[in-house]
Design a protein around this motif. Structure first.
Motif, short mmCIF file in Angstrom:
data_model
loop_
_atom_site.label_atom_id
_atom_site.label_comp_id
_atom_site.label_asym_id
_atom_site.label_seq_id
_atom_site.Cartn_x
_atom_site.Cartn_y
_atom_site.Cartn_z
N PRO A 35 0.80 -1.23 0.00
CA PRO A 35 0.00 0.00 0.00
C PRO A 35 0.83 1.28 0.00
N GLU A 36 1.99 1.25 0.62
CA GLU A 36 2.84 2.45 0.65
C GLU A 36 3.34 2.79 -0.75
N ILE A 37 3.74 1.77 -1.50
CA ILE A 37 4.21 1.99 -2.87
C ILE A 37 3.05 2.44 -3.76
N GLU A 38 1.90 1.81 -3.63
CA GLU A 38 0.73 2.21 -4.41
C GLU A 38 0.38 3.67 -4.15
N LYS A 39 0.39 4.07 -2.89
CA LYS A 39 0.06 5.45 -2.53
C LYS A 39 1.09 6.42 -3.12
N THR A 40 2.36 6.06 -3.04
CA THR A 40 3.42 6.90 -3.59
C THR A 40 3.27 7.06 -5.10
N LEU A 41 3.03 5.96 -5.78
CA LEU A 41 2.87 6.01 -7.24
C LEU A 41 1.61 6.77 -7.63
N GLY A 42 0.57 6.63 -6.85
CA GLY A 42 -0.68 7.34 -7.13
C GLY A 42 -0.55 8.84 -6.98
N ALA A 43 0.46 9.29 -6.25
CA ALA A 43 0.69 10.72 -6.04
C ALA A 43 1.61 11.34 -7.10
N LEU A 44 2.08 10.54 -8.04
CA LEU A 44 2.95 11.06 -9.09
C LEU A 44 2.20 12.06 -9.97
N PRO A 45 2.91 13.03 -10.54
CA PRO A 45 2.26 13.92 -11.50
C PRO A 45 1.76 13.12 -12.71
N GLU A 46 0.65 13.55 -13.27
CA GLU A 46 0.09 12.86 -14.43
C GLU A 46 0.86 13.31 -15.67
N LYS A 47 1.68 12.41 -16.16
CA LYS A 47 2.45 12.63 -17.39
C LYS A 47 2.93 11.28 -17.88
N ALA A 48 3.56 11.24 -19.03
CA ALA A 48 4.11 9.99 -19.55
C ALA A 48 5.52 9.80 -19.01
N TYR A 49 5.78 8.61 -18.47
CA TYR A 49 7.10 8.26 -17.94
C TYR A 49 7.75 7.31 -18.94
N ASP A 50 8.99 7.63 -19.32
CA ASP A 50 9.65 6.86 -20.37
C ASP A 50 10.41 5.64 -19.88
N SER A 51 10.50 5.46 -18.55
CA SER A 51 11.19 4.30 -18.01
C SER A 51 10.91 4.18 -16.51
N PRO A 52 11.12 2.98 -15.94
CA PRO A 52 11.01 2.86 -14.48
C PRO A 52 11.98 3.79 -13.76
N ALA A 53 13.13 4.05 -14.35
CA ALA A 53 14.10 4.96 -13.74
C ALA A 53 13.53 6.37 -13.65
N ALA A 54 12.75 6.78 -14.64
CA ALA A 54 12.11 8.11 -14.61
C ALA A 54 11.10 8.18 -13.47
N VAL A 55 10.41 7.08 -13.22
CA VAL A 55 9.46 7.03 -12.11
C VAL A 55 10.23 7.18 -10.80
N ASN A 56 11.33 6.44 -10.66
CA ASN A 56 12.13 6.52 -9.44
C ASN A 56 12.68 7.92 -9.20
N ARG A 57 13.09 8.60 -10.28
CA ARG A 57 13.59 9.98 -10.14
C ARG A 57 12.49 10.88 -9.62
N GLU A 58 11.28 10.74 -10.16
CA GLU A 58 10.16 11.56 -9.72
C GLU A 58 9.81 11.28 -8.26
N VAL A 59 9.82 10.02 -7.89
CA VAL A 59 9.55 9.66 -6.49
C VAL A 59 10.62 10.26 -5.59
#
Length: 63
Positions: A35-59
């Motif tokens: 649930p902690e990861i789901e909540k964190t990912l759900g709070a990401l800005p709405e945009k297209a992420y080009d890789s999992p690394a881009a997601v990690n940078r945003e987090v």
């Protein structure tokens, strides 16, 4: 919110990029993310992420 980067990467395995926030959260749920990861990912800005690394940078910016 602080999440384990290894667990985050595991939860993003199999995501097809570019991916929207909705796609990322759905993939994480299918991967059994906690649930902690789901909540964190759900709070990401709405945009297209080009890789999992881009997601990690945003987090990382949110921490």
């Amino acid at each position: 919110m602080k999440v384990n980067p290894i667990e985050m990467q595991k939860s993003l395995g199999g995501v097809s990029c570019p991916a929207s926030r909705k796609d990322i959260v759905a993939t994480a749920k299918k991967s059994g993310a906690g649930p902690e990861i789901e909540k964190t990912l759900g709070a990401l800005p709405e945009k297209a992420y080009d890789s999992p690394a881009a997601v990690n940078r945003e987090v990382g910016r949110k921490s």
